[in-house]
Design an enzyme around this catalytic site. Structure first.
Site: not given
Ligand code: 5GP
Ligand code: MG
Length: 185
Positions: A155-156, A106, A47, A103
Site C-alpha cells: 500500500f503506497v 491494483d 488520485g 495513479d
Molecule cells: P483497482 O480498481 O485497480 O483495484 O484500484 C485502483 C484504485 O485504487 C486506484 O485508482 C487508487 O485510487 C486505489 N489504490 C489501489 N492501490 C492503492 C495503493 O496502494 N495506495 C492507495 N493510496 N490507493 C490505491
Molecule cells: Mg483512484
C-alpha cells in the site's frame, strides 16, 4: 506527517523523469496512429490529479480534459472494495480519442469500469495510462497501454495517492508505517 513515512519507494526526481518519458511516448504513438490529432485526457480523480497535471504539461498537443471520480478504497480501507463511478464531468467524448489516466493499477476494476463507460459514451478510441502497476497477477490481466513503474504489492501513498484522504501532497511515492495504517481514531 513526514514521521509517518516508512520508506521512499520512488523519489520525486525519478517520477519527473519517467513522466517526461511517458509523455513523449504517448505523443509519438498518438501522432503515428490517429488520423485526428485531438485528444481528451480523462484523469480518474482524486488520485490521478497530480500525475495528470505533470503529464499534460509535457504534452504540447491539442487536448481537452474530462474528469471521472471513481471510488474503490473509501476511507481507511487498504483493500479494494469494488469500483464505482461516483461522478463524471466529461463533456462530449463521442468520436474522440480518449486517454485515461490513473495513479495505480491494483485489481484493475477501476480501469475496467472507466474504459467500459467511455466505450458506451461512443469514444473513438480509449487508451489507458497508469503511473504505477502493482506486482499482482490480476493487475496484469487488464490491458493498459502505458505503465510508469512496476511496484511491489504494497500500500503506497503520495503523488496524489491517499490514505483516508491524507498524504496526497507527499511529493514522492512512499509507504506508511504500520502503526499509522493500524491506528484507529
Ligand atoms: P483497482 O480498481 O485497480 O483495484 O484500484 C485502483 C484504485 O485504487 C486506484 O485508482 C487508487 O485510487 C486505489 N489504490 C489501489 N492501490 C492503492 C495503493 O496502494 N495506495 C492507495 N493510496 N490507493 C490505491
Ligand atoms: Mg483512484
Amino acid at each position: 506527517m513526514h514521521g509517518d513515512i516508512e520508506r521512499i519507494l520512488i523519489p520525486r526526481q525519478e517520477i519527473a523523469r519517467r513522466v517526461r518519458e511517458l509523455a513523449q511516448q504517448i505523443i509519438a504513438d498518438h501522432r503515428s496512429n490517429d488520423a485526428s490529432p485531438d485528444l481528451t485526457i480523462v484523469p480518474i480523480l482524486t488520485g490521478a490529479m497530480i500525475f495528470c497535471g505533470d503529464l499534460i504539461r509535457e504534452m504540447p498537443i491539442a487536448m481537452k480534459i474530462g474528469m471521472m471520480t471513481v471510488s474503490s478504497y473509501p476511507g481507511r480501507s487498504v483493500l479494494s472494495q469494488g469500483a464505482q463511478v461516483i461522478q463524471q464531468q466529461l463533456a462530449n467524448v463521442k468520436d474522440r480519442h480518449v486517454l485515461v489516466l490513473d495513479d495505480i493499477l491494483d485489481s484493475g476494476k477501476t480501469m475496467q469500469v472507466v474504459v467500459a463507460t467511455l466505450g458506451e459514451l461512443g469514444a473513438a478510441s480509449v487508451r489507458a495510462c497508469v503511473l504505477l502497476r502493482k506486482d499482482r497477477p490480476i493487475a496484469r490481466e487488464i490491458a493498459v497501454d502505458y505503465v510508469g513503474f512496476e511496484i511491489p504489492d504494497e500500500f503506497v501513498v503520495g503523488y496524489g495517492l491517499d490514505y483516508n484522504d491524507y498524504y496526497r501532497n507527499v511529493p514522492d511515492i512512499v509507504t506508511l508505517k504500520r502503526s499509522v495504517l493500524e491506528a484507529r481514531p
